[in-house]
Design an enzyme around this catalytic site. Structure first.
Site, PDB file in Angstrom:
ATOM      1  N   HIS A 190       0.832  -1.200   0.000  1.00 53.96           N
ATOM      2  CA  HIS A 190       0.000   0.000   0.000  1.00 53.96           C
ATOM      3  C   HIS A 190       0.869   1.253   0.000  1.00 53.96           C
ATOM      4  O   HIS A 190       2.088   1.186   0.253  1.00 53.96           O
ATOM      5  CB  HIS A 190      -0.926   0.023   1.223  1.00 53.96           C
ATOM      6  CG  HIS A 190      -2.092  -0.908   1.106  1.00 53.96           C
ATOM      7  ND1 HIS A 190      -1.997  -2.261   1.346  1.00 53.96           N
ATOM      8  CD2 HIS A 190      -3.390  -0.680   0.771  1.00 53.96           C
ATOM      9  CE1 HIS A 190      -3.184  -2.824   1.158  1.00 53.96           C
ATOM     10  NE2 HIS A 190      -4.040  -1.888   0.824  1.00 53.96           N
ATOM     11  N   LYS A 248      -0.650   4.896   4.648  1.00 51.93           N
ATOM     12  CA  LYS A 248      -1.577   3.970   5.320  1.00 51.93           C
ATOM     13  C   LYS A 248      -1.102   3.745   6.754  1.00 51.93           C
ATOM     14  O   LYS A 248       0.081   3.488   6.994  1.00 51.93           O
ATOM     15  CB  LYS A 248      -1.643   2.646   4.554  1.00 51.93           C
ATOM     16  CG  LYS A 248      -2.685   1.673   5.115  1.00 51.93           C
ATOM     17  CD  LYS A 248      -2.873   0.484   4.186  1.00 51.93           C
ATOM     18  CE  LYS A 248      -3.858  -0.526   4.747  1.00 51.93           C
ATOM     19  NZ  LYS A 248      -5.190   0.059   4.986  1.00 51.93           N
TER      20      LYS A 248
END
EC number: 1.17.1.8
Length: 265
Positions: free
Chosen positions: A154, A158
């Site tokens: 990601h 995040k």
């Protein structure tokens, strides 16, 4: 019937995408937003958002008290998302939540609240239909190839690791997979954390880099063979069809549903 919608976090990347999705759908009506810094303003006053006369609230409870809404969309962060979802349920507004990182205790508390008030709620670790299919395929494969590892990647903003999608994938695999510890019994990490996190013998590795959006692969190994199941979200538009589907279905529910796969036909 038009569904009236409140969105939390309209300036976030996912929230901004949701605002544009709702604004572009004639069956939806955006009636308010919750934002931590722009209370009292209109959406048209915020750069990067549609020029709409939609009120912005900093206090979520005041928003839920004053605004007549059917659905609440939360795509923020775990701490705020949990509190927002509790309040929405208390006020009889159906939450659609894409915030990952809730603990088991938090999920159970929301499940109880949803049932007590008879208000439907959908929490989805991932709204991309392809990601849901990836999880279902991994569940099937785990029955036959129980040696498996998960690599999720990601963007570097995040907050939770591993991702909710990875945790959900491992949980689904455990429904069909024979429980086992993987690797050499005397395996030793010469650098702590090298083998990643572990749940029921499945190792989960989290990658965080700028330029990524949301990507996951599940690797299976067996004698003389390997299988990789992979999904990639290249931009946040990939999540909006799942959000739209949840908004359409959540008002027909009277309980909490966890996972987009549970509402797919």
């Amino acid at each position: 019937m038009t569904k009236k919608i409140i969105i939390a976090g309209p300036r976030g990347k996912m929230g901004n995408e949701a605002v544009h999705m709702v604004d572009g759908d004639t069956s939806f009506e955006l009636v308010a937003c919750i934002d931590r810094t722009n209370g009292g303003k209109q959406m048209k006053d915020i750069e990067g958002l549609p020029t709409l006369q939609i009120p912005i609230y900093e206090d979520p409870e005041a928003c839920f008290q004053e605004i007549d809404a059917d659905v609440f969309i939360d795509l923020t962060v775990p701490g705020a998302g949990f509190e927002h979802t509790k309040l929405a349920l208390l006020y009889g507004i159906h939450p659609v939540v894409g915030t990952s990182g809730f603990s088991d205790d938090q999920l159970e508390a929301l499940r109880d609240l949803s049932m007590t008030h008879g208000t439907g709620c959908i929490i989805a670790p991932n709204f991309a239909v392809g990601a849901v299919l990836m999880m279902q395929f991994a569940k099937t494969a785990a029955k036959y190839l129980p040696d498996a590892e998960i690599i999720e990647k990601h963007h570097d903003q995040k907050l939770d690791a591993p991702s909710g999608t990875a945790v959900k994938t491992a949980a689904m695999m455990q429904e069909t997979r024979e429980s086992k510890q993987q690797g050499h019994p005397e395996e030793k990490e010469t650098l702590e954390g090298a083998r990643g996190a572990e749940t029921d013998g499945i190792h989960i590795h989290s990658v965080r880099l700028p330029g990524l959006v949301a990507h996951q692969e599940v690797l299976f190994g067996g004698p003389g063979q390997g299988l990789t199941i992979r999904h990639d979200s290249y931009n946040r538009a990939s999540f909006m069809e799942g959000v739209k589907l949840c908004v359409q279905k959540v008002t027909d529910l009277d309980r909490l549903v966890y996972g987009l796969e549970n509402i797919l036909d």
